[in-house]
Structure formats: structure tokens, C-alpha cells
Design a protein around this motif. Structure first.
Motif, short mmCIF file in Angstrom:
data_model
loop_
_atom_site.label_atom_id
_atom_site.label_comp_id
_atom_site.label_asym_id
_atom_site.label_seq_id
_atom_site.Cartn_x
_atom_site.Cartn_y
_atom_site.Cartn_z
N THR A 24 48.01 18.45 -32.97
CA THR A 24 48.38 17.32 -32.13
C THR A 24 47.67 16.07 -32.64
O THR A 24 46.46 16.10 -32.86
N VAL A 25 48.44 15.00 -32.83
CA VAL A 25 47.90 13.78 -33.42
C VAL A 25 47.98 12.65 -32.40
O VAL A 25 49.04 12.43 -31.79
N ASP A 26 46.89 11.95 -32.21
CA ASP A 26 46.82 10.79 -31.32
C ASP A 26 47.23 9.55 -32.10
O ASP A 26 46.57 9.17 -33.08
N LEU A 27 48.33 8.92 -31.68
CA LEU A 27 48.84 7.75 -32.40
C LEU A 27 48.30 6.43 -31.86
O LEU A 27 48.68 5.37 -32.34
N SER A 28 47.40 6.48 -30.87
CA SER A 28 46.90 5.24 -30.27
C SER A 28 46.27 4.28 -31.28
O SER A 28 46.39 3.05 -31.11
N PRO A 29 45.59 4.76 -32.35
CA PRO A 29 45.01 3.81 -33.30
C PRO A 29 46.03 2.87 -33.94
O PRO A 29 45.70 1.75 -34.33
N PHE A 30 47.27 3.32 -34.02
CA PHE A 30 48.30 2.53 -34.69
C PHE A 30 48.86 1.43 -33.78
O PHE A 30 49.68 0.61 -34.21
N PHE A 31 48.41 1.43 -32.52
CA PHE A 31 48.80 0.38 -31.59
C PHE A 31 47.64 -0.59 -31.33
O PHE A 31 47.77 -1.52 -30.55
N GLU A 32 46.49 -0.34 -31.96
CA GLU A 32 45.30 -1.16 -31.74
C GLU A 32 45.15 -2.24 -32.81
O GLU A 32 45.90 -2.26 -33.79
N ASP A 33 44.19 -3.11 -32.62
CA ASP A 33 43.91 -4.20 -33.55
C ASP A 33 43.59 -3.63 -34.93
O ASP A 33 42.62 -2.86 -35.09
N PRO A 34 44.39 -3.94 -35.97
CA PRO A 34 44.14 -3.38 -37.30
C PRO A 34 42.81 -3.80 -37.91
O PRO A 34 42.34 -3.18 -38.86
N GLY A 35 42.19 -4.85 -37.38
CA GLY A 35 40.90 -5.29 -37.90
C GLY A 35 39.72 -4.52 -37.35
O GLY A 35 38.59 -4.68 -37.82
N ASP A 36 39.96 -3.67 -36.35
CA ASP A 36 38.90 -2.89 -35.73
C ASP A 36 38.48 -1.75 -36.68
O ASP A 36 39.29 -0.91 -37.04
N GLN A 37 37.20 -1.73 -37.06
CA GLN A 37 36.73 -0.75 -38.03
C GLN A 37 36.84 0.69 -37.51
O GLN A 37 37.22 1.60 -38.25
N SER A 38 36.53 0.91 -36.22
CA SER A 38 36.63 2.25 -35.67
C SER A 38 38.08 2.70 -35.59
O SER A 38 38.39 3.89 -35.73
N ARG A 39 38.95 1.74 -35.35
CA ARG A 39 40.38 2.04 -35.32
C ARG A 39 40.84 2.57 -36.67
O ARG A 39 41.61 3.53 -36.76
N GLN A 40 40.37 1.97 -37.75
CA GLN A 40 40.79 2.38 -39.09
C GLN A 40 40.37 3.81 -39.39
O GLN A 40 41.12 4.60 -39.98
N LYS A 41 39.17 4.18 -38.96
CA LYS A 41 38.70 5.55 -39.17
C LYS A 41 39.58 6.55 -38.43
O LYS A 41 39.97 7.60 -38.98
N LYS A 42 39.93 6.23 -37.18
CA LYS A 42 40.79 7.12 -36.40
C LYS A 42 42.19 7.20 -37.01
O LYS A 42 42.80 8.28 -37.04
#
Length: 321
Positions: A8-26
Motif C-alpha cells: 500500500t502506497v501513500d500518495l499524499s507527498p505528491f499533493f504537498e509542496d514540492p520544495g518540502d525536503q521531507s516531502r521529497q523523501k516520502k
């Protein structure tokens, strides 16, 4: 019981600010899970995908109510004559190995969606689901593009025409004493398929010769890769073999959205997976609509022998497999 769970994959990072460093890791972690799943069995599930859970629940309620109508009332939504695919209500032929009935629709506003007496709320909800699903399809297409290391927006440019997408609301009949097949084992012919199902379940995927049930979970979308991606990647990504098993005493309801390809597109292995890396193509090129017509004939005129059912191997180059 096989020791295996569909990831199961959480797609929420792809809806977040692309400049967020933690978002990129997720996002990178999600891409790696999807890459691994597509390389081995072509199936995974997604959450936080952008399709509202309440809308999915309402769509299942409305389709359940529709299929409980009399056969005569359902026939008022029968297919529009001349459509390349049967938009509206259809039931599998009596001689088909598959035991289900369904409503099929094309993109909202398509002239192929012309059929009489369609329940207004059901039409409105289906159009909303369709619109959300198409957006999720574009997101997954971009993720697959990155998984494959293709140039940015390559798949989006290759598959820019959304007019061939379609969605079906399905009802599978109750299992009988002697037969429980709902839909025979197969691979989807398109690019990406999304499924959500009610609590009855029944969807299974084959991995290493073992059938693995996908337990229904609220808000989850099941994603499987289709034959177009399989051919483009020269078998790097798999098109998942799956089936539906019916339950005794219970109807099964589900929706399947087919993120498709325009019919006049030529499908063939990309050079990134053949000549660029010294690999022979495993498939000859073909027009997608040609394959779609052959697959549709499997449904409308079921072959008497299983070996006559058309699969993507119809276009395989024997010496390359």
C-alpha cells in the motif's frame, strides 16, 4: 496461505509542496515501492489518492440500487447503437465464463454516453468519480514515468488523449453450488486500471503461481499495470494477472477505471528498453485499437477453447521471449 501482502502506497507527498525536503523523501520512498511492485507483479494499492472516500462510498450505494432494479428497467440504459464499446447497461452472454453485469461510461460530455432514462443522481456521481479517477491516472502515469527513468512528461505526451478512458460499475452474481468464477484470469489491455470494491471482496492477483486475495479496505484504490505499459517497457514492468471469485449468498459490487490509450496509437517497445541497452524487442508493434477489438471479441463472442482467447502474447516475437 501465501506469505505475501500487496503493498500500500501513500500518495499524499505528491499533493504537498514540492520544495518540502521531507516531502521529497516520502515521495522517493513511494516511487521505490511502486517500481518494485510493477517490476515483479504489477499490482499495488494507494491511499490519499485524491478521490474522496465519501464519493466512492456513494457510488457503490447508487450502483447497488441500480442493479437491484428489474431487468426491464436496467435495459432502459442499454448500449447506444454503433458505439465502439457498449456504453450503458450490459450483461455478460450466457455462454461467457464471466458472470457479471455492468454499467459502462466514457468521459463526461462524450457523445458515446448517449443512452435514455439514466438515473440522474447516479449519472452525476459517476461523472464526478470519473473526473477524479482521470486525475489520479495522470498522477500515476507521471510516477511511472519517474520509476522508469524516462524523460520528464514522456508518458504524458505519448498518452495525451483522454477520450478512450472508460469506467465500469460492476455487479458480480452470487456463486452457485458448482461454479464461483466472476471474471476469468486475465491481464488488462490498457495502461493503468484503478479498482475499488465493496466489503464482499473477491479480487485476487497471481504471484509466483499463487492466488493472493486483496482484502477490501475503505478508501483504498487497487492499481494494476496493463499490457500497454508491459509492451512499452519490453516486459520490465509486468501486467498483472488477476481474477474475481464470487461468494455464495452475496453479490459483489465494484468500480474499475481504465486509464486508456487513444486507439490510433502504435504500441511497441521503447528504445530505452531495447536498442539503447542492447536488448531485442519482445513484441512487434501494433495499433492499440486493433488489440482492443480482439480483446472485446473475447467478451462478446467467447472462444470455445481457452487457448483461443487473445492475450498480449498474440504480438510476442517468439525468439525474443
Amino acid at each position: 496461505m501465501a506469505d505475501f501482502t500487496i503493498p500500500t502506497v501513500d500518495l499524499s507527498p505528491f499533493f504537498e509542496d514540492p520544495g518540502d525536503q521531507s516531502r521529497q523523501k516520502k515521495a522517493d520512498d513511494a516511487i521505490e515501492i511502486i517500481r518494485e511492485a510493477c517490476s515483479h507483479y504489477g499490482f499495488f494499492q494507494v491511499v490519499n489518492h485524491g478521490v474522496p472516500e465519501d464519493l466512492m462510498r456513494r457510488a457503490l450505494e447508487l450502483s447497488r440500487a441500480f442493479f437491484e432494479c428489474s431487468y426491464e428497467d436496467k435495459l432502459k440504459c442499454r448500449p447506444y447503437p454503433g458505439a465502439p464499446l457498449p456504453a450503458g447497461y450490459s450483461k455478460q452472454p450466457d455462454n461467457s465464463p464471466d458472470k457479471n453485469e455492468y454499467l459502462l461510461m466514457f468521459p463526461p460530455g462524450s457523445s458515446l454516453n448517449i443512452y435514455p432514462d439514466y438515473p440522474p443522481e447516479l449519472r452525476e456521481v459517476l461523472e464526478q468519480v470519473f473526473t477524479y479517477m482521470a486525475k489520479t491516472g495522470m498522477l500515476l502515469e507521471d510516477i511511472l514515468n519517474e520509476c522508469l527513468g524516462l524523460p520528464k512528461n514522456f508518458l504524458r505526451g505519448y498518452n495525451a488523449d483522454r477520450s478512450w478512458d472508460f469506467m465500469v460499475a460492476l455487479r458480480y452474481f452470487e456463486a452457485t453450488e458448482h461454479e464461483n468464477n466472476g471474471i476469468s484470469e486475465h491481464e488488462d489491455s490498457n495502461c493503468i486500471t484503478f479498482v475499488f470494491q465493496d466489503e464482499v471482496g473477491g479480487l485476487e492477483v497471481r504471484k509466483n503461481g499463487v492466488w493472493i486475495p486483496l482484502v477490501p479496505k475503505k478508501g483504498h484504490l487497487v492499481v494494476n499495470i496493463g499490457d500497454v505499459i508491459r509492451v512499452l517497457t519490453n516486459n520490465k514492468f509486468k501486467s498483472a494477472t488477476h481474477r474475481v471469485v464470487r461468494s455464495k449468498g452475496q453479490f459483489r459490487h465494484s468500480y474499475a477505471f481504465f486509464y486508456n490509450l487513444q486507439g490510433d496509437k502504435v504500441v511497441e517497445p521503447l528504445p530505452q528498453f531495447t536498442s539503447d541497452i542492447g536488448e531485442l524487442p519482445k513484441y512487434r508493434g501494433f495499433l492499440y485499437k486493433e488489440y482492443q477489438q480482439l480483446r472485446l471479441r473475447n467478451k462478446t463472442h467467447p472462444p470455445s477453447r481457452p487457448e483461443d482467447v487473445i492475450h498480449i502474447t498474440h504480438y510476442a516475437i517468439p525468439t525474443a521471449l
